[in-house]
Design a protein around this motif. Sequence first.
Motif, PDB file in Angstrom:
ATOM      1  N   GLY A  83     -13.809   1.114 -17.615  1.00  0.00           N
ATOM      2  CA  GLY A  83     -13.542  -0.229 -17.133  1.00  0.00           C
ATOM      3  C   GLY A  83     -14.594  -1.259 -17.458  1.00  0.00           C
ATOM      4  O   GLY A  83     -14.453  -2.429 -17.070  1.00  0.00           O
ATOM      5  N   GLY A  84     -15.644  -0.866 -18.158  1.00  0.00           N
ATOM      6  CA  GLY A  84     -16.667  -1.830 -18.546  1.00  0.00           C
ATOM      7  C   GLY A  84     -16.154  -2.791 -19.609  1.00  0.00           C
ATOM      8  O   GLY A  84     -15.276  -2.448 -20.397  1.00  0.00           O
ATOM      9  N   ARG A  85     -16.724  -3.972 -19.622  1.00  0.00           N
ATOM     10  CA  ARG A  85     -16.301  -5.013 -20.564  1.00  0.00           C
ATOM     11  C   ARG A  85     -17.471  -5.410 -21.456  1.00  0.00           C
ATOM     12  O   ARG A  85     -18.618  -5.445 -21.009  1.00  0.00           O
ATOM     13  N   ILE A  86     -17.162  -5.742 -22.709  1.00  0.00           N
ATOM     14  CA  ILE A  86     -18.152  -6.276 -23.638  1.00  0.00           C
ATOM     15  C   ILE A  86     -17.612  -7.587 -24.193  1.00  0.00           C
ATOM     16  O   ILE A  86     -16.490  -7.625 -24.715  1.00  0.00           O
ATOM     17  N   LEU A  87     -18.391  -8.646 -24.075  1.00  0.00           N
ATOM     18  CA  LEU A  87     -18.024  -9.943 -24.639  1.00  0.00           C
ATOM     19  C   LEU A  87     -18.946 -10.228 -25.813  1.00  0.00           C
ATOM     20  O   LEU A  87     -20.180 -10.179 -25.667  1.00  0.00           O
ATOM     21  N   TYR A  88     -18.369 -10.511 -26.977  1.00  0.00           N
ATOM     22  CA  TYR A  88     -19.149 -10.762 -28.189  1.00  0.00           C
ATOM     23  C   TYR A  88     -19.299 -12.265 -28.423  1.00  0.00           C
ATOM     24  O   TYR A  88     -18.504 -13.078 -27.953  1.00  0.00           O
ATOM     25  N   GLY A  89     -20.351 -12.619 -29.155  1.00  0.00           N
ATOM     26  CA  GLY A  89     -20.634 -14.030 -29.384  1.00  0.00           C
ATOM     27  C   GLY A  89     -21.021 -14.743 -28.105  1.00  0.00           C
ATOM     28  O   GLY A  89     -20.888 -15.963 -28.001  1.00  0.00           O
ATOM     29  N   ALA A  90     -21.526 -13.992 -27.131  1.00  0.00           N
ATOM     30  CA  ALA A  90     -21.912 -14.551 -25.826  1.00  0.00           C
ATOM     31  C   ALA A  90     -23.427 -14.463 -25.703  1.00  0.00           C
ATOM     32  O   ALA A  90     -23.961 -13.507 -25.129  1.00  0.00           O
ATOM     33  N   ARG A  91     -24.107 -15.432 -26.256  1.00  0.00           N
ATOM     34  CA  ARG A  91     -25.581 -15.429 -26.257  1.00  0.00           C
ATOM     35  C   ARG A  91     -26.093 -15.995 -24.931  1.00  0.00           C
ATOM     36  O   ARG A  91     -25.857 -17.160 -24.597  1.00  0.00           O
ATOM     37  N   VAL A  92     -26.783 -15.189 -24.181  1.00  0.00           N
ATOM     38  CA  VAL A  92     -27.365 -15.637 -22.914  1.00  0.00           C
ATOM     39  C   VAL A  92     -28.586 -16.500 -23.205  1.00  0.00           C
ATOM     40  O   VAL A  92     -29.470 -16.100 -23.980  1.00  0.00           O
ATOM     41  N   ASP A  93     -28.630 -17.682 -22.604  1.00  0.00           N
ATOM     42  CA  ASP A  93     -29.801 -18.542 -22.806  1.00  0.00           C
ATOM     43  C   ASP A  93     -30.592 -18.781 -21.523  1.00  0.00           C
ATOM     44  O   ASP A  93     -31.633 -19.432 -21.562  1.00  0.00           O
ATOM     45  N   ARG A  94     -30.127 -18.243 -20.383  1.00  0.00           N
ATOM     46  CA  ARG A  94     -30.874 -18.411 -19.146  1.00  0.00           C
ATOM     47  C   ARG A  94     -30.460 -17.352 -18.131  1.00  0.00           C
ATOM     48  O   ARG A  94     -29.272 -17.060 -17.961  1.00  0.00           O
ATOM     49  N   VAL A  95     -31.464 -16.730 -17.503  1.00  0.00           N
ATOM     50  CA  VAL A  95     -31.233 -15.933 -16.312  1.00  0.00           C
ATOM     51  C   VAL A  95     -31.380 -16.863 -15.121  1.00  0.00           C
ATOM     52  O   VAL A  95     -32.406 -17.534 -14.956  1.00  0.00           O
ATOM     53  N   LEU A  96     -30.351 -16.937 -14.308  1.00  0.00           N
ATOM     54  CA  LEU A  96     -30.329 -17.857 -13.177  1.00  0.00           C
ATOM     55  C   LEU A  96     -30.977 -17.185 -11.970  1.00  0.00           C
ATOM     56  O   LEU A  96     -30.613 -16.059 -11.593  1.00  0.00           O
ATOM     57  N   THR A  97     -31.943 -17.851 -11.379  1.00  0.00           N
ATOM     58  CA  THR A  97     -32.676 -17.285 -10.254  1.00  0.00           C
ATOM     59  C   THR A  97     -32.643 -18.243  -9.065  1.00  0.00           C
ATOM     60  O   THR A  97     -32.491 -19.456  -9.226  1.00  0.00           O
ATOM     61  N   ALA A  98     -32.800 -17.676  -7.891  1.00  0.00           N
ATOM     62  CA  ALA A  98     -32.915 -18.459  -6.656  1.00  0.00           C
ATOM     63  C   ALA A  98     -33.725 -17.639  -5.662  1.00  0.00           C
ATOM     64  O   ALA A  98     -33.456 -16.452  -5.457  1.00  0.00           O
ATOM     65  N   ARG A  99     -34.756 -18.261  -5.100  1.00  0.00           N
ATOM     66  CA  ARG A  99     -35.620 -17.600  -4.117  1.00  0.00           C
ATOM     67  C   ARG A  99     -36.171 -16.277  -4.641  1.00  0.00           C
ATOM     68  O   ARG A  99     -36.214 -15.272  -3.938  1.00  0.00           O
ATOM     69  N   GLY A 100     -36.567 -16.282  -5.911  1.00  0.00           N
ATOM     70  CA  GLY A 100     -37.172 -15.092  -6.501  1.00  0.00           C
ATOM     71  C   GLY A 100     -36.220 -13.984  -6.835  1.00  0.00           C
ATOM     72  O   GLY A 100     -36.641 -12.849  -7.085  1.00  0.00           O
ATOM     73  N   ARG A 101     -34.916 -14.266  -6.864  1.00  0.00           N
ATOM     74  CA  ARG A 101     -33.916 -13.240  -7.094  1.00  0.00           C
ATOM     75  C   ARG A 101     -33.013 -13.653  -8.254  1.00  0.00           C
ATOM     76  O   ARG A 101     -32.633 -14.823  -8.358  1.00  0.00           O
ATOM     77  N   ALA A 102     -32.668 -12.681  -9.135  1.00  0.00           N
ATOM     78  CA  ALA A 102     -31.726 -12.957 -10.218  1.00  0.00           C
ATOM     79  C   ALA A 102     -30.323 -13.037  -9.644  1.00  0.00           C
ATOM     80  O   ALA A 102     -29.844 -12.102  -9.001  1.00  0.00           O
ATOM     81  N   MET A 103     -29.651 -14.158  -9.910  1.00  0.00           N
ATOM     82  CA  MET A 103     -28.316 -14.392  -9.373  1.00  0.00           C
ATOM     83  C   MET A 103     -27.227 -14.264 -10.431  1.00  0.00           C
ATOM     84  O   MET A 103     -26.054 -14.102 -10.098  1.00  0.00           O
ATOM     85  N   GLY A 104     -27.605 -14.377 -11.710  1.00  0.00           N
ATOM     86  CA  GLY A 104     -26.621 -14.317 -12.780  1.00  0.00           C
ATOM     87  C   GLY A 104     -27.215 -14.853 -14.058  1.00  0.00           C
ATOM     88  O   GLY A 104     -28.446 -14.941 -14.206  1.00  0.00           O
ATOM     89  N   VAL A 105     -26.336 -15.240 -14.993  1.00  0.00           N
ATOM     90  CA  VAL A 105     -26.810 -15.743 -16.279  1.00  0.00           C
ATOM     91  C   VAL A 105     -25.924 -16.888 -16.737  1.00  0.00           C
ATOM     92  O   VAL A 105     -24.797 -17.073 -16.258  1.00  0.00           O
ATOM     93  N   ARG A 106     -26.453 -17.632 -17.697  1.00  0.00           N
ATOM     94  CA  ARG A 106     -25.686 -18.677 -18.375  1.00  0.00           C
ATOM     95  C   ARG A 106     -25.729 -18.398 -19.867  1.00  0.00           C
ATOM     96  O   ARG A 106     -26.763 -18.016 -20.407  1.00  0.00           O
ATOM     97  N   THR A 107     -24.598 -18.574 -20.543  1.00  0.00           N
ATOM     98  CA  THR A 107     -24.565 -18.392 -21.988  1.00  0.00           C
ATOM     99  C   THR A 107     -24.761 -19.733 -22.682  1.00  0.00           C
ATOM    100  O   THR A 107     -24.649 -20.803 -22.076  1.00  0.00           O
ATOM    101  N   SER A 108     -25.045 -19.657 -23.983  1.00  0.00           N
ATOM    102  CA  SER A 108     -25.292 -20.886 -24.748  1.00  0.00           C
ATOM    103  C   SER A 108     -24.049 -21.762 -24.812  1.00  0.00           C
ATOM    104  O   SER A 108     -24.148 -22.960 -25.073  1.00  0.00           O
ATOM    105  N   GLY A 109     -22.879 -21.200 -24.560  1.00  0.00           N
ATOM    106  CA  GLY A 109     -21.657 -21.990 -24.523  1.00  0.00           C
ATOM    107  C   GLY A 109     -21.404 -22.643 -23.178  1.00  0.00           C
ATOM    108  O   GLY A 109     -20.394 -23.331 -23.000  1.00  0.00           O
TER     109      GLY A 109
END
Length: 534
Positions: free
Chosen positions: A250-276
Amino acid sequence: MTSTGAESADAVVIGAGHNGLVAANLLADAGWDVVVLEATAVAGGAVRSAEVTAPGYLSDLYSSFYPLGYASPVLNGLGLERHGLRWRHSPDVLAHLLPDGRAAVLNRDPEATAASLEAFAPGDGKRWLHAYDDWRQVAEPMLGAITRPFPPVRDGVTLLRRLRVGGALRLARRLVVPVRKLGDELFEGAGGPALLAGCALHTDLSPEEAGSGVYGWLLAMLGQQVGWPVPDGGAQKITDALVDRLTERGGRILYGARVDRVLTARGRAMGVRTSGGALWRARRAVLADVPAPALYLDLVGAAALPPRLVEDLAHFKWDGSTLKVDWALSAPVPWTNRAVAPAGTVHLGADVDGLTTYSAELARGELPRKPFLLVGQMTVADPSHSPPGTESLWSYTHLPFRRNWRAEDMAAHVERMEQVLEEAAPGFRSLIVGRHVAGPADLEDGNPSLVGGALGGGTAAAYQQLFLRPIPGLGRADTPVDRLFLASASAHPGGGVHGAPGANAARAALARDRAVTGGLYAATIGAAHRAVYR
């Protein structure tokens, strides 16, 4: 979509290199919803194959022979054979061709290896068999220690019980001794030291550097124990098996999805943002199969990190750049010394003294005048790589680390590489029907984690290993950002296709998430990081 417009998953894995895929598989095994975001159009990172030289000739684009992968408890635990992975062995594992024309040959039959080394000095055959007996005594806990988080308590205790105090101290010495010294201690002739030193030069270490001995010993002894096998049908088969296993769960792979930022709040990783501009919320963890400088400085950003960590990253050292050439040959390599012909891997161009000279030129930032070559005879190892009676050949050599190289310098060095081969196999050039050159920039373009063509995710030097990898700290996958884990070769235990950094990151994420221990885990890791980086 969530109400905020961001998609979500339990874990977001940055990068579909083999370590990222291993991490994703282990999290999926635990029932997590996992998405892998890959910057390029394909999975695999440095574990890929394609026809790049001539039609019908398959080349492994980056890595090729896999003793660590074959022996890895991590990869073996995934059952990749059920997803199509099969292994093949060349008749001989390795041949080191010396400048005087003699060759030291490693075969999976210990007696055959011993016979080769006996020709260099009486008694060296028995010395090899004794060294191999020493290896077999420690092999299982050693591999466990290499592929598990630091410190390897369980495997360390096993080693201590087997070796007792005196033997453990001698093993500790072997872990730091230079490979020149180790070869001199174990053998009388030139063959054994050449085998060890050539294996050590798969890293960026010189024969005189502390720790080079353990790399030479590990690769040579693994060659004796399990060989240096290749996947039947090319390196791509490892990646295909990992992808197939992940998607089946059930795992997913998305191609052409370049991460340009790890989103953090209060010292914790909350997610990511891609260049798109796409946002992915990570409900439980973010795991990054990218080099440490890219993760910390580019994706997280210095402002969200302890100042001391940022200062330490200024001293992070890459391993050397790499120049790789693939050839399609109309016939097998015409080696003058026919003992080299059955070997899957050939070390060529230097004895131990020559390797010291070569390493010194690299240390001075110079292009070696006569490069040491690591050569792969792929059709010898796996006949499916090229038509019958031909050869799919590759060679790579180290360069000083640089991000930018002039095309004319690379062309001149390819000429030097081919000259080394021509001297050992007169007529080699006349057999070339196709050639593909991948310089440092080409390697990085195909796999952004190979910064400047550096293959190991950072130097293998002792000052950047164990609890010092990638910088002084815990030597674990955890980072100062809660729920963010380093899953690349920049983390312990470093480069090689064995999956350990990815597995360690997955284990750390699972431990962090456990409801009963999560708070204690986070507090303990946080306190440790504060002690290191305050």
